[in-house]
Design an enzyme around this catalytic site. Structure first.
Site, PDB file in Angstrom:
ATOM      1  N   THR A 290       0.828  -1.213   0.000  1.00  0.00           N
ATOM      2  CA  THR A 290       0.000   0.000   0.000  1.00  0.00           C
ATOM      3  C   THR A 290       0.858   1.257   0.000  1.00  0.00           C
ATOM      4  O   THR A 290       1.880   1.324   0.681  1.00  0.00           O
ATOM      5  CB  THR A 290      -0.893  -0.003   1.270  1.00  0.00           C
ATOM      6  OG1 THR A 290      -1.665  -1.199   1.270  1.00  0.00           O
ATOM      7  CG2 THR A 290      -1.806   1.201   1.312  1.00  0.00           C
TER       8      THR A 290
ATOM      9  N   CYS B  40      -0.033 -13.336  -2.420  1.00  0.00           N
ATOM     10  CA  CYS B  40       0.284 -13.301  -0.980  1.00  0.00           C
ATOM     11  C   CYS B  40      -0.957 -12.908  -0.187  1.00  0.00           C
ATOM     12  O   CYS B  40      -1.272 -13.504   0.851  1.00  0.00           O
ATOM     13  CB  CYS B  40       1.370 -12.277  -0.673  1.00  0.00           C
ATOM     14  SG  CYS B  40       2.830 -12.418  -1.690  1.00  0.00           S
TER      15      CYS B  40
ATOM     16  N   GLU C 259      -6.347  -5.618   3.817  1.00  0.00           N
ATOM     17  CA  GLU C 259      -6.336  -6.865   3.025  1.00  0.00           C
ATOM     18  C   GLU C 259      -7.528  -6.914   2.066  1.00  0.00           C
ATOM     19  O   GLU C 259      -8.149  -7.966   1.890  1.00  0.00           O
ATOM     20  CB  GLU C 259      -6.364  -8.084   3.951  1.00  0.00           C
ATOM     21  CG  GLU C 259      -5.181  -8.135   4.873  1.00  0.00           C
ATOM     22  CD  GLU C 259      -4.099  -9.055   4.391  1.00  0.00           C
ATOM     23  OE1 GLU C 259      -4.257  -9.638   3.299  1.00  0.00           O
ATOM     24  OE2 GLU C 259      -3.097  -9.166   5.096  1.00  0.00           O
TER      25      GLU C 259
HETATM   26  C1  LIG Z   1      -3.909  -1.210  10.637  1.00  0.00           C
HETATM   27  C2  LIG Z   1      -3.617  -1.413   9.188  1.00  0.00           C
HETATM   28  C3  LIG Z   1      -2.597  -2.292   8.792  1.00  0.00           C
HETATM   29  C4  LIG Z   1      -2.280  -2.447   7.445  1.00  0.00           C
HETATM   30  N1  LIG Z   1      -1.231  -3.276   7.087  1.00  0.00           N
HETATM   31  C5  LIG Z   1      -0.809  -3.282   5.785  1.00  0.00           C
HETATM   32  C6  LIG Z   1       0.377  -3.999   5.415  1.00  0.00           C
HETATM   33  O1  LIG Z   1       0.997  -4.684   6.237  1.00  0.00           O
HETATM   34  N2  LIG Z   1       0.809  -3.915   4.140  1.00  0.00           N
HETATM   35  C7  LIG Z   1       0.158  -3.177   3.195  1.00  0.00           C
HETATM   36  O2  LIG Z   1       0.621  -3.136   2.045  1.00  0.00           O
HETATM   37  N3  LIG Z   1      -0.982  -2.508   3.507  1.00  0.00           N
HETATM   38  C8  LIG Z   1      -1.466  -2.527   4.786  1.00  0.00           C
HETATM   39  N4  LIG Z   1      -2.597  -1.829   5.137  1.00  0.00           N
HETATM   40  C9  LIG Z   1      -3.279  -1.041   4.119  1.00  0.00           C
HETATM   41  C10 LIG Z   1      -4.628  -1.619   3.689  1.00  0.00           C
HETATM   42  O3  LIG Z   1      -4.444  -2.796   2.962  1.00  0.00           O
HETATM   43  C11 LIG Z   1      -5.379  -0.522   2.944  1.00  0.00           C
HETATM   44  O4  LIG Z   1      -5.822   0.395   3.922  1.00  0.00           O
HETATM   45  C12 LIG Z   1      -6.549  -1.053   2.140  1.00  0.00           C
HETATM   46  O5  LIG Z   1      -6.097  -1.737   1.011  1.00  0.00           O
HETATM   47  C13 LIG Z   1      -7.494   0.073   1.660  1.00  0.00           C
HETATM   48  O6  LIG Z   1      -6.772   1.094   1.064  1.00  0.00           O
HETATM   49  P1  LIG Z   1      -7.033   2.621   1.533  1.00  0.00           P
HETATM   50  O7  LIG Z   1      -6.984   2.678   3.010  1.00  0.00           O
HETATM   51  O8  LIG Z   1      -6.089   3.478   0.774  1.00  0.00           O
HETATM   52  O9  LIG Z   1      -8.521   2.936   1.118  1.00  0.00           O
HETATM   53  P2  LIG Z   1      -9.053   3.387  -0.325  1.00  0.00           P
HETATM   54  O10 LIG Z   1      -8.563   2.468  -1.377  1.00  0.00           O
HETATM   55  O11 LIG Z   1      -8.782   4.849  -0.501  1.00  0.00           O
HETATM   56  O12 LIG Z   1     -10.612   3.156  -0.145  1.00  0.00           O
HETATM   57  C14 LIG Z   1     -11.448   4.099   0.559  1.00  0.00           C
HETATM   58  C15 LIG Z   1     -12.895   3.652   0.366  1.00  0.00           C
HETATM   59  O13 LIG Z   1     -13.217   3.659  -1.036  1.00  0.00           O
HETATM   60  C16 LIG Z   1     -13.734   2.377  -1.398  1.00  0.00           C
HETATM   61  N5  LIG Z   1     -13.347   2.055  -2.780  1.00  0.00           N
HETATM   62  C17 LIG Z   1     -12.109   2.135  -3.354  1.00  0.00           C
HETATM   63  N6  LIG Z   1     -12.161   1.738  -4.627  1.00  0.00           N
HETATM   64  C18 LIG Z   1     -13.448   1.360  -4.862  1.00  0.00           C
HETATM   65  C19 LIG Z   1     -14.141   0.827  -5.991  1.00  0.00           C
HETATM   66  N7  LIG Z   1     -13.533   0.565  -7.155  1.00  0.00           N
HETATM   67  N8  LIG Z   1     -15.467   0.590  -5.883  1.00  0.00           N
HETATM   68  C20 LIG Z   1     -16.117   0.810  -4.710  1.00  0.00           C
HETATM   69  N9  LIG Z   1     -15.531   1.306  -3.608  1.00  0.00           N
HETATM   70  C21 LIG Z   1     -14.201   1.568  -3.686  1.00  0.00           C
HETATM   71  C22 LIG Z   1     -13.120   1.396  -0.419  1.00  0.00           C
HETATM   72  O14 LIG Z   1     -13.894   0.210  -0.313  1.00  0.00           O
HETATM   73  C23 LIG Z   1     -13.130   2.235   0.873  1.00  0.00           C
HETATM   74  O15 LIG Z   1     -14.406   2.151   1.466  1.00  0.00           O
HETATM   75  C24 LIG Z   1      -2.989  -1.719   6.472  1.00  0.00           C
HETATM   76  C25 LIG Z   1      -4.046  -0.872   6.862  1.00  0.00           C
HETATM   77  C26 LIG Z   1      -4.360  -0.721   8.199  1.00  0.00           C
HETATM   78  C27 LIG Z   1      -5.466   0.215   8.592  1.00  0.00           C
END
Ligand SMILES: Cc1cc2nc3c(=O)[nH]c(=O)nc-3n(C[C@H](O)[C@H](O)[C@H](O)COP(=O)(O)OP(=O)(O)OC[C@H]3O[C@@H](n4cnc5c(N)ncnc54)[C@H](O)[C@@H]3O)c2cc1C
Length: 388
Positions: A136, A242, A367
């Site tokens: 991410t 993964c 995830e």
């Molecule tokens: C505590 C924690 C630990 C984490 N650990 C890791 C890690 O170890 N490694 C790593 O790589 N990442 C990690 N993450 C990141 C996590 O995987 C991301 O937060 C997640 O993929 C969502 O991305 P975002 O937060 O940028 O939300 P966004 O992608 O910005 O999404 C925001 C909202 O928009 C919605 N949305 C986005 N696109 C669409 C679509 N096409 N259609 C409909 N709705 C949509 C989503 O469902 C969500 O409700 C972690 C996150 C947290 C909070």
């Protein structure tokens, strides 16, 4: 510390082998004895219980479903039960183990060279080397394919530039599996802590997963050797492969939080007296408890079928999406319902359902968000992708 006997409304234990039950009960006892007495303190202070890392290694939880390289080689149901029991303690603990096994050991096993496997996997199984998974970015979460972190070939090696956000275990990891674009294609790299140009910054002020380390990773002209690349995969299927491993574990993990919350709400309702009787005797409280046990039972059967399919080599990514999405949604709802049953008492961390509820808000997002898994299932049943 009170013992926990699990939640089994439909005699689902009869569907597990003796070995699977033995593994589960070992981890259950570990969580009761070693995690429950300290987890509220760690959650309050925002610290990870690092002293448990070697103890969990002795229990064989890191890469538990990997064959060879010093790993236990358990089946996927036993592995799932480990995740369930760890998350009964705390989602942060399960996240630590999921990242180590599913997101770091798995890519080395599946995409790495024999040298990389021999170098890293036995040490990771022993908990001597901790990993994190950097996919991410601040501007690319649900759409990781848009990532802007790059790797450039430079003489006999590569140079990384960019940053990764929200990375579990980031600040404590000895190695990071970093996904970056090399000539426009996503590739995986093993980056060792201490490499010049690689730095981490822990994220503080979190409402959830407080007993877990979450960090930002930065790469500034970070030079890594030629043998740091994972040679056997390119493209988004690398990180998605993964995530599929880790999401499978999360489908089980959610059941652990749900069971903890249900159990707490049930016990509380039997002793809390209002209007001269235990609140467990009121219909609206019973409706909540009945909903909880109904959904836990369905979630258990779902997780078990995922595990049996995985062991048979038939598990598809859209099956995993169903499990992650359903079991985290019901766990979150159960945590919120348990919170209602506990009334004002939920406001202190003497009770655990408030902590689980906060944790699950993040598990619902990471995830693959709930909505993204909905789209995966939508594509599986219609054949039409609706992501863009
Ligand atoms: C505590 C924690 C630990 C984490 N650990 C890791 C890690 O170890 N490694 C790593 O790589 N990442 C990690 N993450 C990141 C996590 O995987 C991301 O937060 C997640 O993929 C969502 O991305 P975002 O937060 O940028 O939300 P966004 O992608 O910005 O999404 C925001 C909202 O928009 C919605 N949305 C986005 N696109 C669409 C679509 N096409 N259609 C409909 N709705 C949509 C989503 O469902 C969500 O409700 C972690 C996150 C947290 C909070």
């Amino acid at each position: 510390m009170k013992t926990f006997d699990g939640v089994d409304y439909l005699e689902i234990d009869g569907l597990f082998s003796e070995e699977e039950i033995a593994v589960r009960d070992t981890i259950r006892a570990f969580v009761t004895d070693r995690v429950m007495p300290v987890i509220e303190k760690h959650n309050r202070e925002g610290t990870f219980p690092a002293n448990l890392i070697p103890e969990m290694a002795d229990l064989g939880v890191y890469g538990a479903n990997i064959q060879g390289y010093g790993c236990p080689g358990l089946n996927n149901v036993a592995y799932g039960l480990i995740m369930q029991e760890l998350e009964r303690g705390d989602s942060g603990l399960r996240s630590f183990v999921s990242v180590q096994g599913g997101l770091c050991m798995y890519p080395i096993l599946a995409y790495g060279s024999e040298e990389q496997k021999n170098k890293w996997l036995p040490e990771m199984a022993k908990g001597k080397v901790i990993g994190c998974f950097g996919l991410t970015e601040a501007d690319f979460g649900s759409n990781p394919g848009g990532m802007i972190t790059t790797a450039k070939k430079d003489g006999n090696g590569y140079v990384l530039n960019g940053s990764k956000m929200w990375i579990t275990n980031g600040g404590v990891a000895h190695i990071a599996i970093v996904w970056a674009k090399l000539d426009g294609r996503i590739r995986g790299f093993i980056v060792e802590k201490g490499t010049p140009g690689y730095s981490t910054r822990d994220i503080h002020g979190k409402f959830s997963l407080r007993a877990s380390v979450t960090s930002e990773l930065s790469f500034q002209d970070c030079r890594i050797p030629a043998d740091a690349i994972l040679p056997n995969v390119d493209g988004l299927k690398g990180p998605l492969g993964c995530l599929n491993q880790a999401r499978y574990g999360i489908a089980w993990g959610g059941l652990g939080s749900a069971m903890a919350c249900y159990h707490e709400a049930l016990e509380y309702s039997k002793t809390r007296i209002q209007f001269d009787r235990p609140i467990a005797g009121f219909q609206m409280v019973q409706e909540k408890l009945a909903w909880m046990i109904r959904e836990i039972t369905k979630g258990q059967l779902l997780a078990l079928q995922l595990g049996r399919l995985k062991d048979a080599g038939k598990l598809k990514p859209h099956h995993v999406s169903l499990g992650k999405m359903n079991n985290i949604e019901i766990a979150l709802k159960i945590a919120r319902m348990a919170r209602e049953v506990l009334g004002a008492s939920v406001n202190t961390d003497e009770y655990q359902c408030g902590r689980h509820m906060c944790n699950l808000e993040s598990v619902y997002t990471y995830e693959g968000t709930h909505d993204i898994h909905t789209l995966v299932i939508g594509e599986a049943v219609t054949g039409i992708p609706a992501y863009k």
